[in-house]
Scaffold this motif. Structure first.
Motif, mmCIF file in Angstrom:
data_model
loop_
_atom_site.group_PDB
_atom_site.id
_atom_site.type_symbol
_atom_site.label_atom_id
_atom_site.label_comp_id
_atom_site.label_asym_id
_atom_site.label_seq_id
_atom_site.Cartn_x
_atom_site.Cartn_y
_atom_site.Cartn_z
ATOM 1 N N LEU A 171 27.304 24.951 14.359
ATOM 2 C CA LEU A 171 27.754 24.631 15.714
ATOM 3 C C LEU A 171 29.235 24.954 15.879
ATOM 4 C CD1 LEU A 171 27.078 23.441 18.483
ATOM 5 C CD2 LEU A 171 27.654 21.187 17.579
ATOM 6 N N ALA A 172 30.034 24.658 14.848
ATOM 7 C CA ALA A 172 31.461 24.986 14.896
ATOM 8 C C ALA A 172 31.665 26.499 14.976
ATOM 9 C CB ALA A 172 32.176 24.412 13.684
ATOM 10 N N LEU A 173 30.859 27.255 14.229
ATOM 11 C CA LEU A 173 30.968 28.714 14.273
ATOM 12 C C LEU A 173 30.574 29.261 15.644
ATOM 13 C CD1 LEU A 173 29.500 29.630 10.756
ATOM 14 C CD2 LEU A 173 31.898 29.631 11.468
ATOM 15 N N LEU A 174 29.558 28.670 16.259
ATOM 16 C CA LEU A 174 29.171 29.090 17.608
ATOM 17 C C LEU A 174 30.281 28.797 18.612
ATOM 18 C CD1 LEU A 174 25.435 27.930 17.761
ATOM 19 C CD2 LEU A 174 26.283 30.280 17.771
ATOM 20 N N ALA A 175 30.923 27.627 18.464
ATOM 21 C CA ALA A 175 32.016 27.268 19.360
ATOM 22 C C ALA A 175 33.188 28.231 19.206
ATOM 23 C CB ALA A 175 32.464 25.832 19.096
ATOM 24 N N LEU A 176 33.498 28.586 17.957
ATOM 25 C CA LEU A 176 34.584 29.537 17.716
ATOM 26 C C LEU A 176 34.250 30.915 18.269
ATOM 27 C CD1 LEU A 176 35.580 28.544 14.066
ATOM 28 C CD2 LEU A 176 36.895 28.137 16.156
ATOM 29 N N ASP A 177 32.988 31.315 18.142
ATOM 30 C CA ASP A 177 32.564 32.605 18.683
ATOM 31 C C ASP A 177 32.695 32.619 20.209
ATOM 32 O OD1 ASP A 177 31.264 35.260 18.273
ATOM 33 O OD2 ASP A 177 29.677 34.348 19.461
ATOM 34 N N ASP A 178 32.277 31.520 20.857
ATOM 35 C CA ASP A 178 32.430 31.426 22.312
ATOM 36 C C ASP A 178 33.901 31.468 22.712
ATOM 37 O OD1 ASP A 178 29.734 31.323 22.710
ATOM 38 O OD2 ASP A 178 29.628 29.156 22.961
ATOM 39 N N ALA A 179 34.733 30.763 21.947
ATOM 40 C CA ALA A 179 36.163 30.751 22.249
ATOM 41 C C ALA A 179 36.763 32.147 22.102
ATOM 42 C CB ALA A 179 36.879 29.768 21.326
ATOM 43 N N ASP A 180 36.295 32.907 21.103
ATOM 44 C CA ASP A 180 36.798 34.264 20.899
ATOM 45 C C ASP A 180 36.409 35.170 22.062
ATOM 46 O OD1 ASP A 180 38.089 36.247 19.164
ATOM 47 O OD2 ASP A 180 36.097 37.111 19.001
ATOM 48 N N HIS A 181 35.150 35.061 22.511
ATOM 49 C CA HIS A 181 34.711 35.857 23.657
ATOM 50 C C HIS A 181 35.490 35.476 24.913
ATOM 51 C CE1 HIS A 181 31.546 38.032 21.684
ATOM 52 N NE2 HIS A 181 30.925 36.928 21.302
ATOM 53 N N LEU A 182 35.742 34.181 25.089
ATOM 54 C CA LEU A 182 36.495 33.732 26.252
ATOM 55 C C LEU A 182 37.925 34.268 26.219
ATOM 56 C CD1 LEU A 182 36.793 31.986 28.791
ATOM 57 C CD2 LEU A 182 37.359 30.065 27.303
ATOM 58 N N ALA A 183 38.544 34.232 25.033
ATOM 59 C CA ALA A 183 39.908 34.743 24.906
ATOM 60 C C ALA A 183 39.969 36.227 25.257
ATOM 61 C CB ALA A 183 40.421 34.510 23.492
ATOM 62 N N GLU A 184 38.958 36.987 24.820
ATOM 63 C CA GLU A 184 38.920 38.407 25.139
ATOM 64 C C GLU A 184 38.764 38.621 26.638
ATOM 65 O OE1 GLU A 184 35.830 40.172 22.877
ATOM 66 O OE2 GLU A 184 36.853 39.946 20.944
ATOM 67 N N ALA A 185 37.916 37.805 27.265
ATOM 68 C CA ALA A 185 37.725 37.938 28.705
ATOM 69 C C ALA A 185 38.999 37.607 29.475
ATOM 70 C CB ALA A 185 36.579 37.025 29.157
ATOM 71 N N LEU A 186 39.712 36.568 29.026
ATOM 72 C CA LEU A 186 40.965 36.208 29.692
ATOM 73 C C LEU A 186 42.023 37.291 29.517
ATOM 74 C CD1 LEU A 186 41.213 32.412 28.796
ATOM 75 C CD2 LEU A 186 40.734 33.398 31.036
ATOM 76 N N ARG A 187 42.093 37.873 28.318
ATOM 77 C CA ARG A 187 43.052 38.950 28.096
ATOM 78 C C ARG A 187 42.732 40.166 28.968
ATOM 79 N NH1 ARG A 187 42.947 37.196 22.561
ATOM 80 N NH2 ARG A 187 41.234 38.636 22.129
ATOM 81 N N ALA A 188 41.439 40.442 29.143
ATOM 82 C CA ALA A 188 41.042 41.578 29.973
ATOM 83 C C ALA A 188 41.407 41.377 31.437
ATOM 84 C CB ALA A 188 39.535 41.812 29.842
ATOM 85 N N ARG A 189 41.551 40.117 31.829
ATOM 86 C CA ARG A 189 41.913 39.811 33.217
ATOM 87 C C ARG A 189 43.395 39.489 33.391
ATOM 88 N NH1 ARG A 189 36.823 38.696 32.235
ATOM 89 N NH2 ARG A 189 35.238 38.812 33.873
ATOM 90 N N GLY A 190 44.171 39.769 32.370
ATOM 91 C CA GLY A 190 45.622 39.566 32.484
ATOM 92 C C GLY A 190 46.135 38.280 31.899
ATOM 93 N N GLY A 191 45.260 37.489 31.280
ATOM 94 C CA GLY A 191 45.687 36.235 30.666
ATOM 95 C C GLY A 191 45.905 35.125 31.681
ATOM 96 N N ILE A 192 46.545 34.047 31.223
ATOM 97 C CA ILE A 192 46.789 32.860 32.060
ATOM 98 C C ILE A 192 48.280 32.761 32.319
ATOM 99 C CG2 ILE A 192 46.624 30.349 32.208
ATOM 100 C CD1 ILE A 192 44.264 30.487 30.320
ATOM 101 N N SER A 193 48.641 32.632 33.595
ATOM 102 C CA SER A 193 50.050 32.440 33.933
ATOM 103 C C SER A 193 50.468 31.028 33.550
ATOM 104 C CB SER A 193 50.255 32.639 35.431
ATOM 105 O OG SER A 193 51.573 32.275 35.806
ATOM 106 N N PRO A 194 51.546 30.853 32.774
ATOM 107 C CA PRO A 194 51.987 29.505 32.373
ATOM 108 C C PRO A 194 52.292 28.600 33.557
ATOM 109 C CG PRO A 194 53.091 31.166 31.052
ATOM 110 C CD PRO A 194 52.392 31.895 32.155
ATOM 111 N N GLN A 195 52.761 29.180 34.662
ATOM 112 C CA GLN A 195 53.113 28.375 35.828
ATOM 113 C C GLN A 195 51.965 28.163 36.778
ATOM 114 O OE1 GLN A 195 55.955 26.858 36.031
ATOM 115 N NE2 GLN A 195 56.695 27.819 34.157
#
Length: 204
Positions: A177-201
């Motif tokens: 379950l932890a590995l699945l969560a990490l895999d989901d987090a990795d895919h999410l991080a890639e998707a966010l990077r593809a969309r320009g990331g998150i603005s801190p403000q």
């Protein structure tokens, strides 16, 4: 990812998200401040009534989300019965069930975008001070969306374990379950990077 919103349409879905969150905050505060086991029992009856008002399908859908609470409630009752404070254990267990059930009721009748808009407005003063609230604004809806996803994957792992073994899963599914969560987090991080990331403000 999936949402906690109910597929059953109710009048509460037309209410303002900020008002529902304010009512949730007041009700939660009252449940923690008001003493007595009977207060929690009456509150539970009221909460069940709120779930039942929109109909049977809404009630079943809502209670299905709350099934994860029962092991914790039982554990609290067993422990407090062991130390001779069963009434206190029942009070704490009912309070937890009531608070989480009310929060679940809000998420079931409120879209994620509406909740995000309320969080964005609440953080506006902090944004003007230059604080990096954009990360928090992104994290809150992500947590709301990922919790039911992880619960569903945990159930799937438990069913797969039961199909292959007569023993209970217990801690054996924690690592996958932890590995699945990490895999989901990795895919999410890639998707966010593809969309320009998150603005801190955050966006104004």
């Amino acid at each position: 990812m999936i949402s906690l919103s109910s597929p059953v349409r109710t009048r509460a879905q037309d209410w303002h998200a900020g008002a529902k969150l304010a009512a949730l905050a007041l009700a939660t505060t009252a449940l923690f401040l008001l003493p007595g086991l009977w207060v929690q029992i009456v509150a539970l009856a009221v909460v069940l009534g709120l779930y039942a008002l929109p109909g049977r399908d809404f009630l079943i859908h809502g209670l299905r989300h709350l099934r994860i609470l029962w092991p914790f409630a039982v554990l609290l009752l067993v422990w407090h019965a062991w130390i001779g404070e069963l009434a206190l254990g029942a009070h704490i267990a009912l309070r937890i069930v009531n608070v989480v059930a009310l929060a679940n009721l809000v998420t079931m009748t409120t879209t994620l975008s509406a909740l995000s808009d309320v969080v964005h407005r609440l953080f506006s003063p902090l944004r003007r001070l230059g604080l990096p609230v954009g990360i928090l604004e992104a994290a809150i809806p992500l947590v709301i969306r990922f919790v039911p996803t992880l619960i569903g994957k945990a159930r799937a792992l438990m069913q797969a374990w039961r199909a292959r073994s007569h023993r209970r899963a217990n801690w054996n599914i924690v690592l996958p379950l932890a590995l699945l969560a990490l895999d989901d987090a990795d895919h999410l991080a890639e998707a966010l990077r593809a969309r320009g990331g998150i603005s801190p403000q955050g966006e104004d």
